[in-house]
Design a protein around this motif. Structure first.
Motif, PDB file in Angstrom:
ATOM      1  N   LEU A 118       0.827  -1.200   0.000  1.00 57.10           N
ATOM      2  CA  LEU A 118       0.000   0.000   0.000  1.00 57.10           C
ATOM      3  C   LEU A 118       0.865   1.255   0.000  1.00 57.10           C
ATOM      4  N   LEU A 119       1.879   1.288   0.852  1.00 56.38           N
ATOM      5  CA  LEU A 119       2.775   2.446   0.909  1.00 56.38           C
ATOM      6  C   LEU A 119       3.500   2.650  -0.418  1.00 56.38           C
ATOM      7  N   HIS A 120       3.935   1.567  -1.034  1.00 60.23           N
ATOM      8  CA  HIS A 120       4.637   1.652  -2.318  1.00 60.23           C
ATOM      9  C   HIS A 120       3.732   2.260  -3.385  1.00 60.23           C
ATOM     10  N   ARG A 121       2.470   1.844  -3.393  1.00 63.95           N
ATOM     11  CA  ARG A 121       1.546   2.354  -4.403  1.00 63.95           C
ATOM     12  C   ARG A 121       1.107   3.779  -4.114  1.00 63.95           C
ATOM     13  N   GLN A 122       0.970   4.119  -2.844  1.00 58.96           N
ATOM     14  CA  GLN A 122       0.541   5.475  -2.497  1.00 58.96           C
ATOM     15  C   GLN A 122       1.630   6.509  -2.769  1.00 58.96           C
ATOM     16  N   THR A 123       2.871   6.172  -2.480  1.00 59.09           N
ATOM     17  CA  THR A 123       3.960   7.144  -2.553  1.00 59.09           C
ATOM     18  C   THR A 123       4.845   7.004  -3.781  1.00 59.09           C
ATOM     19  N   GLY A 124       4.931   5.788  -4.321  1.00 57.01           N
ATOM     20  CA  GLY A 124       5.817   5.552  -5.462  1.00 57.01           C
ATOM     21  C   GLY A 124       7.287   5.437  -5.108  1.00 57.01           C
ATOM     22  N   VAL A 125       7.627   5.465  -3.811  1.00 60.56           N
ATOM     23  CA  VAL A 125       9.037   5.386  -3.424  1.00 60.56           C
ATOM     24  C   VAL A 125       9.478   3.930  -3.291  1.00 60.56           C
ATOM     25  N   PRO A 126      10.786   3.663  -3.343  1.00 61.68           N
ATOM     26  CA  PRO A 126      11.283   2.297  -3.173  1.00 61.68           C
ATOM     27  C   PRO A 126      10.955   1.763  -1.773  1.00 61.68           C
ATOM     28  N   VAL A 127      10.615   0.483  -1.710  1.00 62.31           N
ATOM     29  CA  VAL A 127      10.257  -0.169  -0.455  1.00 62.31           C
ATOM     30  C   VAL A 127      10.927  -1.539  -0.404  1.00 62.31           C
ATOM     31  N   ALA A 128      11.450  -1.890   0.767  1.00 63.32           N
ATOM     32  CA  ALA A 128      12.005  -3.223   0.994  1.00 63.32           C
ATOM     33  C   ALA A 128      11.444  -3.778   2.288  1.00 63.32           C
ATOM     34  N   VAL A 129      11.260  -5.087   2.337  1.00 70.68           N
ATOM     35  CA  VAL A 129      10.720  -5.726   3.526  1.00 70.68           C
ATOM     36  C   VAL A 129      11.651  -6.841   3.995  1.00 70.68           C
ATOM     37  N   GLY A 130      11.602  -7.089   5.304  1.00 76.41           N
ATOM     38  CA  GLY A 130      12.402  -8.154   5.901  1.00 76.41           C
ATOM     39  C   GLY A 130      12.369  -8.050   7.405  1.00 76.41           C
ATOM     40  N   SER A 131      12.476  -9.190   8.071  1.00 74.95           N
ATOM     41  CA  SER A 131      12.462  -9.171   9.532  1.00 74.95           C
ATOM     42  C   SER A 131      13.688  -8.475  10.095  1.00 74.95           C
ATOM     43  N   CYS A 132      14.801  -8.522   9.374  1.00 70.21           N
ATOM     44  CA  CYS A 132      16.007  -7.775   9.759  1.00 70.21           C
ATOM     45  C   CYS A 132      15.984  -6.446   9.027  1.00 70.21           C
ATOM     46  N   ARG A 133      15.607  -5.383   9.723  1.00 65.49           N
ATOM     47  CA  ARG A 133      15.445  -4.076   9.062  1.00 65.49           C
ATOM     48  C   ARG A 133      16.760  -3.562   8.479  1.00 65.49           C
ATOM     49  N   ALA A 134      17.884  -3.819   9.154  1.00 61.33           N
ATOM     50  CA  ALA A 134      19.174  -3.349   8.644  1.00 61.33           C
ATOM     51  C   ALA A 134      19.498  -4.020   7.316  1.00 61.33           C
ATOM     52  N   GLU A 135      19.280  -5.316   7.229  1.00 56.09           N
ATOM     53  CA  GLU A 135      19.532  -6.044   5.988  1.00 56.09           C
ATOM     54  C   GLU A 135      18.603  -5.559   4.876  1.00 56.09           C
ATOM     55  N   ALA A 136      17.350  -5.311   5.228  1.00 59.87           N
ATOM     56  CA  ALA A 136      16.402  -4.780   4.245  1.00 59.87           C
ATOM     57  C   ALA A 136      16.841  -3.394   3.781  1.00 59.87           C
ATOM     58  N   GLY A 137      17.355  -2.592   4.702  1.00 60.54           N
ATOM     59  CA  GLY A 137      17.858  -1.269   4.340  1.00 60.54           C
ATOM     60  C   GLY A 137      19.036  -1.342   3.399  1.00 60.54           C
ATOM     61  N   ARG A 138      19.950  -2.270   3.648  1.00 58.57           N
ATOM     62  CA  ARG A 138      21.102  -2.428   2.755  1.00 58.57           C
ATOM     63  C   ARG A 138      20.653  -2.849   1.362  1.00 58.57           C
ATOM     64  N   ALA A 139      19.693  -3.761   1.291  1.00 56.74           N
ATOM     65  CA  ALA A 139      19.184  -4.210  -0.008  1.00 56.74           C
ATOM     66  C   ALA A 139      18.501  -3.063  -0.751  1.00 56.74           C
ATOM     67  N   LEU A 140      17.773  -2.240  -0.007  1.00 59.79           N
ATOM     68  CA  LEU A 140      17.088  -1.104  -0.615  1.00 59.79           C
ATOM     69  C   LEU A 140      18.088  -0.108  -1.194  1.00 59.79           C
ATOM     70  N   LEU A 141      19.147   0.174  -0.445  1.00 60.74           N
ATOM     71  CA  LEU A 141      20.173   1.113  -0.916  1.00 60.74           C
ATOM     72  C   LEU A 141      20.959   0.545  -2.082  1.00 60.74           C
ATOM     73  N   ALA A 142      21.167  -0.764  -2.111  1.00 63.27           N
ATOM     74  CA  ALA A 142      21.878  -1.392  -3.230  1.00 63.27           C
ATOM     75  C   ALA A 142      21.060  -1.278  -4.516  1.00 63.27           C
ATOM     76  N   ALA A 143      19.722  -1.419  -4.368  1.00 62.59           N
ATOM     77  CA  ALA A 143      18.853  -1.331  -5.543  1.00 62.59           C
ATOM     78  C   ALA A 143      18.564   0.112  -5.945  1.00 62.59           C
ATOM     79  N   HIS A 144      18.620   1.029  -4.967  1.00 62.19           N
ATOM     80  CA  HIS A 144      18.305   2.436  -5.226  1.00 62.19           C
ATOM     81  C   HIS A 144      19.329   3.316  -4.503  1.00 62.19           C
ATOM     82  N   PRO A 145      20.527   3.426  -5.035  1.00 60.99           N
ATOM     83  CA  PRO A 145      21.604   4.149  -4.341  1.00 60.99           C
ATOM     84  C   PRO A 145      21.392   5.653  -4.208  1.00 60.99           C
ATOM     85  N   ASP A 146      20.369   6.195  -4.879  1.00 54.38           N
ATOM     86  CA  ASP A 146      20.115   7.641  -4.794  1.00 54.38           C
ATOM     87  C   ASP A 146      19.222   8.005  -3.613  1.00 54.38           C
TER      88      ASP A 146
END
Length: 336
Positions: A118-146
C-alpha cells in the motif's frame, strides 16, 4: 483463540478486576525483559547496525492499530515535496515469504505484505521488507543508491537498526488515561515514559488531544481525511453515494480496528446492511466478500484484490493530515 484475543482487547479498554490480578504480574515480567533488552543494545552488548543514510523510525508503543501507516505515507509525501528522495523499510507482516524482498512494480501482497505494498503504491518510493530491518535497508540502498533517507514503518522496538530520529504515533484518546499497562494486562509494548525518549509524538485523532501536553514537547496532530470512493482497481470511476439507499451495502475490513472503518462509513451517511471484520493482515478472497450490491473495503484490503476487475467492490481512500508540518521537522532535525 480469536475469542480469547477479543476478551483481552476488551480488558485493555475496560479493565476487568479479575483479569488485572492475573495478568499484572506478567506485565511486570514483560516490562523487565523489555528494559533489559533495550539496555543491552544501548550498552553495545547486542549488535546494532548503522546504515550509511539517516534512518527515521515511525512506530508506536501500542500493540497495533495506532494509525502509523497513514503517517508514514504522509511523511514520505511531505519529504518528496521538499525534493528529498526517501525509501521505506518494513517487516512485511503477513506476507508468504521470509527473506529480504525489494518491491517491484508488479509485486503482490503475498510477496510484500499488505501495508508495504500500500505504501509503495501510495507514494511511489522504493520499499524493501524483511524481519532484519538493517539487511532490508542495505538491499534497498543497493537497488536504489540515490535514496537520501530511510523511513521505517514500525520498528520502534527493533533496536538492531540504529536510528537518527524516532517518531511515535500515539492515539489521542489514550492521552489522558491513567490505567494503561504493558502486555498482557494492557496494550502497551513499552511504558508511557518511553515517549519522552523519542524525538516527536504524533497524536492520532482529536478526542483526548487536549490532555496530551505532558506526553512530549514536540507534539504533532494527525487526522484522517477520506477521499472519494472509487471502484476497485479503477481509480477514475467513483461511487454515486446518493444511489446507495436503494441498494444493499456491505463493508469488509481486515485491519486492527475494523469498527473505525465501519463507523467512518456510517458517519458519512452510508447505511450498512452487513459488516464483516477479518483479522488484521488477513488474506482476502472472493469468498470473504458478502453478497451485496456494493461491498466497501479499505485501501489496505484493496491491495490484496489487485488481480482483475471486481464490479461490486469499492474502496474508501484515506490520507493523514498532520499539523504542524512533520516533514519540515524531520528535514530540519536531520539538516537535509
Amino acid at each position: 483463540m480469536r475469542k480469547l484475543h477479543q476478551i483481552i482487547e476488551q480488558h485493555w479498554q475496560h479493565p476487568n478486576p479479575v483479569l488485572s490480578v492475573l495478568l499484572r504480574p506478567l506485565s511486570r515480567l514483560f516490562q523487565t525483559a523489555s528494559a533489559i533488552r533495550r539496555d543491552l543494545y544501548r550498552a553495545g552488548r547486542l549488535k546494532s547496525e548503522k546504515l550509511p543514510v539517516p534512518v527515521v523510525v515511525v512506530g508506536n508503543i501500542h500493540a497495533g492499530g495506532a494509525g502509523k501507516t497513514p503517517v508514514v505515507s504522509a511523511l514520505v509525501k511531505g519529504l518528496q515535496a521538499r525534493g528529498i528522495k526517501a525509501g521505506i523499510v518494513s517487516r512485511g507482516y503477513g506476507r508468504a515469504g521470509s527473506g529480504i524482498y525489494v518491491l517491484q512494480p508488479d509485486s503482490t501482497a503475498a510477496e510484500a505484505g499488505d501495508e508495504p505494498l500500500l505504501l509503495h503504491r501510495q507514494t511511489g518510493v522504493p520499499v524493501a521488507v524483511g524481519s532484519c530491518r538493517a539487511e532490508a535497508g542495505r538491499a534497498l540502498l543497493a537497488a536504489h543508491p540515490d535514496i537520501k533517507l530511510i523511513i521505517t514503518d514500525d520498528g520502534l522496538q527493533h533496536y538492531a537498526l540504529q536510528r537518527d530520529l524516532e517518531i511515535v504515533v500515539f492515539p489521542a484518546a489514550d492521552a489522558g488515561r491513567n490505567n494503561l499497562d504493558l502486555l498482557p494486562n494492557g496494550g502497551l509494548r513499552e511504558p508511557l515514559s518511553r515517549l519522552k525518549t523519542a524525538d516527536a509524538v504524533v497524536l492520532g485523532g482529536s478526542t483526548g488531544a487536549e490532555n496530551a501536553a505532558h506526553l512530549h514537547e514536540n507534539i504533532f496532530h494527525s487526522r484522517l481525511q477520506t477521499g472519494r470512493i472509487h471502484r476497485l482497481n479503477c481509480q477514475g470511476e467513483y461511487l454515486d453515494t446518493s444511489r446507495l439507499k436503494y441498494l444493499r451495502v456491505a463493508a469488509v475490513a481486515g485491519i486492527a480496528k475494523p469498527e473505525r472503518f465501519f463507523n467512518t462509513l456510517r458517519g458519512s451517511g452510508i447505511a450498512l446492511a452487513e459488516t464483516r471484520a477479518l483479522p488484521d493482515h488477513a488474506v482476502l478472497s472472493a469468498a470473504d466478500l458478502p453478497q451485496a450490491d456494493v461491498v466497501l473495503i479499505t485501501e489496505k484490503d484493496a491491495v490484496k484484490l489487485s488481480d482483475g476487475r471486481w464490479q461490486n467492490v469499492w474502496v474508501l481512500p484515506v490520507c493523514a493530515i498532520i499539523d504542524p508540518d512533520l516533514a519540515a521537522f524531520v528535514a530540519g532535525r536531520l539538516k537535509i
